[in-house]
Structures are given as C-alpha cells and as structure tokens.
Scaffold this motif. Structure first.
Motif, short mmCIF file in Angstrom:
data_model
loop_
_atom_site.label_atom_id
_atom_site.label_comp_id
_atom_site.label_asym_id
_atom_site.label_seq_id
_atom_site.Cartn_x
_atom_site.Cartn_y
_atom_site.Cartn_z
N LEU A 2 -3.49 -41.21 -63.63
CA LEU A 2 -3.78 -42.61 -63.38
C LEU A 2 -5.04 -42.70 -62.53
O LEU A 2 -5.24 -41.93 -61.59
CB LEU A 2 -2.62 -43.28 -62.66
N THR A 3 -5.89 -43.67 -62.86
CA THR A 3 -7.19 -43.80 -62.21
C THR A 3 -7.37 -45.21 -61.67
O THR A 3 -7.03 -46.20 -62.35
CB THR A 3 -8.32 -43.47 -63.19
N LEU A 4 -7.90 -45.30 -60.48
CA LEU A 4 -8.26 -46.58 -59.88
C LEU A 4 -9.68 -46.95 -60.32
O LEU A 4 -10.61 -46.16 -60.14
CB LEU A 4 -8.21 -46.48 -58.35
N THR A 5 -9.83 -48.12 -60.93
CA THR A 5 -11.15 -48.57 -61.37
C THR A 5 -11.52 -49.88 -60.68
O THR A 5 -10.65 -50.63 -60.23
CB THR A 5 -11.19 -48.77 -62.89
N GLU B 197 0.42 -44.25 -54.52
CA GLU B 197 -0.83 -45.01 -54.51
C GLU B 197 -0.88 -45.98 -55.69
O GLU B 197 -1.25 -47.15 -55.54
CB GLU B 197 -2.02 -44.05 -54.57
N ALA B 198 -0.50 -45.48 -56.86
CA ALA B 198 -0.53 -46.33 -58.06
C ALA B 198 0.42 -47.51 -57.91
O ALA B 198 0.09 -48.65 -58.29
CB ALA B 198 -0.17 -45.51 -59.29
N THR B 199 1.60 -47.28 -57.36
CA THR B 199 2.57 -48.36 -57.17
C THR B 199 2.05 -49.39 -56.18
O THR B 199 2.15 -50.61 -56.41
CB THR B 199 3.90 -47.78 -56.68
N LEU C 56 -4.52 -48.20 -48.93
CA LEU C 56 -3.60 -47.87 -50.01
C LEU C 56 -3.82 -46.49 -50.60
O LEU C 56 -2.91 -45.93 -51.23
CB LEU C 56 -3.72 -48.91 -51.13
N ILE C 57 -5.03 -45.92 -50.45
CA ILE C 57 -5.33 -44.62 -51.05
C ILE C 57 -5.95 -43.71 -50.00
O ILE C 57 -6.40 -44.15 -48.95
CB ILE C 57 -6.29 -44.74 -52.25
N GLU C 58 -5.98 -42.41 -50.33
CA GLU C 58 -6.63 -41.43 -49.46
C GLU C 58 -7.66 -40.65 -50.27
O GLU C 58 -7.39 -40.26 -51.42
CB GLU C 58 -5.60 -40.46 -48.87
#
Length: 700
Positions: free
Chosen positions: A81-84, A204-206, A106-108
């Motif tokens: 899964l990727t954050l865009t 992170e995705a959630t 929310l992310i590291e």
C-alpha cells in the motif's frame, strides 16, 4: 470621354455573392447554438453533473515476472500500500504544509530520509521561509523588495541566499519529518498522484484511510514492489524500477504513461520495459460508493536464458577461488565469467565477483587467449602454412621491442604455438603481414604496418572482439581500439596486449571458435510469455527468440580445425599450458590460457606495481560443443609480488565441471525464497568490491 453614368459598380458581383454566403453560414451557426442551449440544454447539464459526481483513477498493475530457463522464478511482485498526494494548483502553500504536518502524525519515515545532512538544502530553505514568516520578512525590507522588483529580480531568491546555517539549524528534529513529507508532496507534477511513502504498515494505512475526507489530495492506493530473488548471484543484471527520468518524460507520456508511473531504469527492466509493463486498471466512484470497474493485467513475463543453478554454482566457484587469493591483488578484486551456448547465443551464466555488469561494461587486454585467432589469420592470409615451423627464441626489434615466450620453446608449428603459447610465433605472423623480416633493421614500410593493423583488427572483429555483441541490454562497452601504433606494438597486438575487450566479447569469441566461425548474437531472454492468472505455471508463449547469426568469420573451415586442435592440446597434453587444471573435468574440452602484463598504481600507497590479467577461454564437449566460456581475472600481482597464478584456469575448470554435474543430475528447479536469502547472506560474507577495467598480463 465616357459619362460617369456609364461606369460599372465598384463592388463586383462575386463579392456580393461571398457576403451573402457568409451571412447564411452565420445564420445557421446561430440557429444551431440556440437549439443546443434551449432545446438540449437540460440534457447536457445532466451529463455534466453525472460526470462531476463520478471520478475515475488508474490503478497500478504488477509488472511481468522473470523466470530462468528451467522455470525458476527470479523476479516477482509484492503487493503493498502506498500513500499518494495529488497536488493541485488551487492549493495554497499553507494548506500543503498543514497536510504534511497531519501526515507526520500518522506515518514514519526512515532515519536516512529525515537526516538533516542528506536533505537538499533548498527544501530546508523553502520550509524555513514558509514557517518563519516574520523572520523571512526581515531578510528583505519593503524598500529593497520594491527596488528588486523594479529591476526584474525575485525577492524570494534574495531571501534564500540570506538564510544562514544557524537559522536552518533552528528546524527541529520533529520538523524534519514534516520537511521530508512536504518535499515528497510537492516534488511531483500538478494533477498527478505523487508517491509520498511506499509500503505503508497496516496501522498507517488504517489511520490515513479513516481521515481521507480531511486530507485534501491524499489517498492510499495499492502498489507493487519488485521482489528480486538470488540477488547475490544475479542482482546487477535484473536492473531496477523507479520514477521516470526527467529527460525521458516526454517520450513516456507519448506512450500513455503518467508522470507518476514507475519504469525500468536499467538493464533487463529497462530493455524490456514495453514487455514487462502492466496494463493499468481503473476505479470509478459515484458519490461515496467506489466500485472497481477494471482490474487491469500484469505485464508479460520473461523467460531468461540463464540457468540459475549453473549461475549459482559459478558464483560459488568465483567466491571460493577469490577467497583463496587473498592478498594477490593490489587494489579491488575482480573476476568475471560468461557462459554461452555456442549454437544459439543463449547466455547460460554471467557472473562477477560482486559485479555481473563488468562482463559488459569493463574492458581489458586479454593476452594469449587471442592466439587461436592470430594463428588462423596467418593461415588465411597465407603468410604461414600448417607446416610452417619457427624457432621460438627471444626476439629483438629496433626501438627496444623485445618479445619472448614464458620459456624458450624451440622449433614449433602453429598447433604447437597455440598449445604452448608462443609469443614469438604470433609475432612472426605479425611481421610477415607487414612484410618485415628479422635483420631488416628499422626498414619498415609504414603503409604496410598500418594495413597489417587493419587486417588483424578486421579479423578480430569478425570474432566479436572490439565489436558490439548485440546483447539485449540497454548499453555495452566495445573496448579500446589502440589504432595503428608503432611496428613493434603490432607484435604485442598479435598476442593480445594492445586493444581491450569485454569479458562478454571474450566469451562470444570463444563460442565463435567452437561453432567453426558462426558468430551468434548473445541474449539473456529466451521467450516472452502471457501472464497466467489461474495457476503458478507459466502462460502461453507469445514470442520465442530464434538464434541469430551476426556473421560468419571469413576463415576457411580447415584453419578452424587447426586452431581447435591447438586448443585441445592446451588442456589435454603434457605440453599444454593448462593440462594440470583439467584432469578432473569429466568432459573433453578445448581451451586457451592468457595473461597480459601491465603496471598499475596501488591505491594504498600510490606505488607502481606489476600485475597481469589472467584470462581463459574454453568450450566443450570438443566434438559437439554445448557451452563456451570466457574467464577474466584482472590486475593480479605477478608471482614475485605475492600474486597467485592460475586463478582463471581454476575458475574455468570448475565451471566446466559444474556444467557436467548439472547435466548428470540436476538439482530441483530452484530454492525457496528463504534458501535464496540464505545463499545471498553466505555469499555476501566472501564478496569483494568490483572495480573498473584494467589491463593484462602475458600468458604462461
């Protein structure tokens, strides 16, 4: 004089017709526009509203899989899964920054991504100006700003120049993660999703997905990461996948790519990009209900010519032999092996000591492995015959050119010259080509000298030496053409100490001798196959690469027989230069040793030291060749400097025996991922760094 009353009208009749036609056309256009607006307006408005409420985005599809010739999976895809972030021109800088700050919670990011020293200074400066508004205003006064603008200068650039290191250090460690995220967000193109972080954790995705309605431009999408197996044995040639290089963006956009797409950036991934590229799917959403309408499809698969079992065996052989040669190299250790099927050009193995790419990118003087070709040149040009005998004793030419073999061989013919590696015999061929005899002093015909260089180089190139091999990779080195040097250098040219060649060219040369002069195009891919969605088996064959002969060497078959006899004697007779190395090889083979002497600077103390390049060519079985190899171990100390002779010979012998063993009892189709990783860790303990090309030493 005619009366004014008799003059014709000033506007011709045809112009009146034109005016009338234009009037009619405009009338039709106005009527049509009125019809569209009044009669069909409601229909078009409904279509617009429906389109506005429906969004469609492209979903990345996995790239094709790579297999070896036996069906062993070499490269696959892992779903991640990727954050865009899709940047819009309408977004304000403050909005983007706020989004980055919220994402930081929310992310590291990895430590290296948030390391202050590795961050581009411009990113830190831009962030500082954006977050220290009052201090930023003090860098340029209102009056100075007005003056700068009047002179068409950008006050912002002046502000950047005036930010001090101390001010940048004011950015806290907590802010550095915001800087990293914000930098990724704005590094892409407008209206195109930019990858901010790949391989999100489940948490992170959630967390991000639950707040998508608050995070403008942010999305979580499925993505794929290439999973490369057997990386110690073959990593370099797989290539890698990454963002589209800026210099090729236009080209890829014309092919239907998006700016945010990832493409093959090197070697097999790049060369077969059009084949491996997946067909994207689309996701459509209406109101709040999203529905995937097209899953897309994986790219086509590649079946490589590589035998991964042989590849791994040869890698172990190289690592073991280099491990036994500790201290034998003044600088970084290097060793290369390429194995080719001489009948098809298929590359069975391509190995390097920490670097497979050196087989196609590094060039070396190859020493006496060139002698079989030189012997055939002398026969074809009729300056010697099969029965010509020459007394191998040290040779001296004007200009301080001295030539000798490893020992005084005595009277020798062309077969014996290859068998015992006579430098003097090959030098005699070179002298006869330029019509020079011992005792002529300095009376050289320079035109004949130049013509002799051209003649020898033309023949060598027919074997593939100094020529592009045609391998299916984006680029390859062709070697160094020494041009037409002094007459004495022609003698060294005749036994492989003038021009430089790649290890792949040496292997192609070996294969060309094995096939009686047919130079086959080498390739790493055998087949292109459809992706098979339903089973683990490979899909149907879309394209099979047929063997392609690049050229036939212009030398008579009988002269190939003579050279092959000499190569057979190298490894099968007591006088052969490599007989002792091949006694345990269970296959009848032919081969040729090579060394090329040179001097290089030792990096540790900048001292000039004597080294040699050890090389070897071989093929087998002798009567019906299936495999031909080229081995290069460059820049080894000469023996009296602490070197180790015979490294290339040992690698060649062990490689040929490994091929025999695999034919007799082949292991399983491939190891599991865990086995591959274990192999990589074990090999990594013995691996040394590979360097640039070197020169060569004289053969024994």
């Amino acid at each position: 004089m005619a009366s004014r009353k008799n003059k014709k009208p000033s506007i011709p009749f045809r112009l009146n017709v034109l005016f009338f036609a234009v009037f009619i056309l405009f009338s039709i256009l106005i009527l049509r526009l009125g019809y569209v607006q009044i009669v069909e307006g409601d229909t078009y408005e409904e279509d617009v509203n429906e389109t506005a409420s429906t969004s469609a985005s492209r979903v990345d599809a996995p790239r094709g899989i790579m297999y070896d010739r036996n069906g062993t999976e070499l490269v696959d895809n892992n779903l991640i899964l990727t954050l865009t972030y899709t940047n819009q021109r309408s977004y304000e800088d403050e909005e983007r920054l706020q989004t980055a700050e919220e994402l930081a919670e929310l992310i590291e990011f990895d430590e290296e991504e948030t390391d202050r020293e590795s961050m581009p200074e411009r990113n830190l400066q831009d962030y500082w100006l954006l977050t220290r508004e009052k201090e930023a205003e003090e860098l340029v006064s209102d009056k100075e700003e007005q003056r700068l603008m009047e002179n068409d200068k950008d006050p912002y650039e002046v502000q950047l120049d005036r930010i001090t290191e101390e001010q940048l250090n004011d950015i806290s460690d907590e802010e550095l993660e915001v800087v990293a995220i914000w930098s990724e967000m704005i590094s892409g193109y407008y209206d195109s999703p930019q990858r901010v972080k790949r391989d999100l954790t489940e948490g992170e995705a959630t967390a991000i997905s639950s707040r998508l309605d608050e995070l403008e431009g942010v999305d979580v999408t499925r993505d794929f990461r290439r999973d490369y197996q057997y990386t110690q044995a073959f990593q370099s040639l797989y290539g890698n996948v990454g963002s589209i290089p800026e210099e090729t963006v236009t080209e890829f956009l014309a092919k239907g790519y998006q700016r945010s797409d990832e493409v093959g950036q090197s070697f097999l991934e790049e060369y077969y990009e059009d084949t491996l590229r997946g067909k994207k799917g689309t996701v459509s959403g209406e109101d709040d209900d999203a529905e995937e309408t097209n899953n897309g499809s994986r790219g086509n698969d590649l079946v490589l010519s590589i035998d991964m079992d042989l590849q791994r065996e040869v890698q172990t052989i190289i690592d073991d032999q280099m491990g036994q040669s500790e201290g034998a190299f003044p600088n970084d250790e290097q060793a290369y092996v390429t194995a080719i099927d001489p009948n098809t050009g298929e590359i069975l193995a391509m190995n390097g000591y920490d670097d497979q790419l050196g087989n196609v990118t590094n060039t070396f003087e190859m020493g006496s492995t060139i002698k079989p070709a030189t012997g055939m040149i002398g026969l074809q040009e009729e300056v010697i015959t099969e029965n010509t005998e020459i007394n191998d004793t040290p040779l001296e030419l004007p200009g301080g050119v001295d030539v000798s073999s490893s020992h005084d061989i005595g009277t020798v013919d062309v077969v014996g010259a290859i068998q015992e590696s006579s430098n003097v015999f090959m030098s005699e061929i070179a002298m006869r080509l330029m019509d020079y005899e011992r005792g002529d002093g300095a009376n050289f015909d320079l035109d004949k000298v130049d013509n002799s260089y051209d003649t020898m180089r033309d023949y060598y190139s027919q074997f593939g030496l100094g020529e592009e091999t045609g391998i299916d990779l984006p680029s390859e080195a062709t070697g160094l053409d020494g041009g037409t040097g002094a007459p004495g250098s022609l003698l060294y040219f005749s036994f492989g100490q003038f021009d430089t060649y790649t290890p792949l060219q040496l292997a192609q040369y070996s294969a060309t001798i094995a096939s009686d002069g047919q130079r086959m195009e080498p390739h790493l891919v055998k087949e292109i196959r459809e992706p098979n969605r339903n089973t683990d088996e490979m899909g149907a064959v879309l394209h099979q690469f047929e063997p392609e002969m690049l050229n036939r060497v212009n030398i008579d078959k009988e002269y190939f027989d003579i050279a092959q006899e000499g190569m057979y004697d190298v490894v099968n007779t007591d006088l052969g230069t490599a007989d002792s190395y091949f006694t345990d090889v269970n296959m009848e083979i032919a081969g040729k040793t090579g060394t090329a002497q040179r001097s290089i600077r030792r990096e540790s103390d900048n001292e000039l030291v004597e080294v040699n390049n050890q090389t070897f060519i071989a093929y087998g079985p002798y009567e019906d060749p299936e495999i031909a190899i080229g081995v290069v171990v460059p820049n080894v100390y000469v023996d009296d400097e602490g070197g180790r002779s015979g490294i290339a010979n040992s690698i060649a012998a062990d490689t040929m025996q490994a091929y025999v063993n695999l034919k007799e009892e082949r292991p399983g189709a491939g190891s599991s991922e865990d086995d591959a990783e274990g192999e990589n860790e074990e090999d990594g303990e013995n691996a040394g760094d590979e360097e640039e090309s070197g020169g060569d030493e004289e053969e024994q």
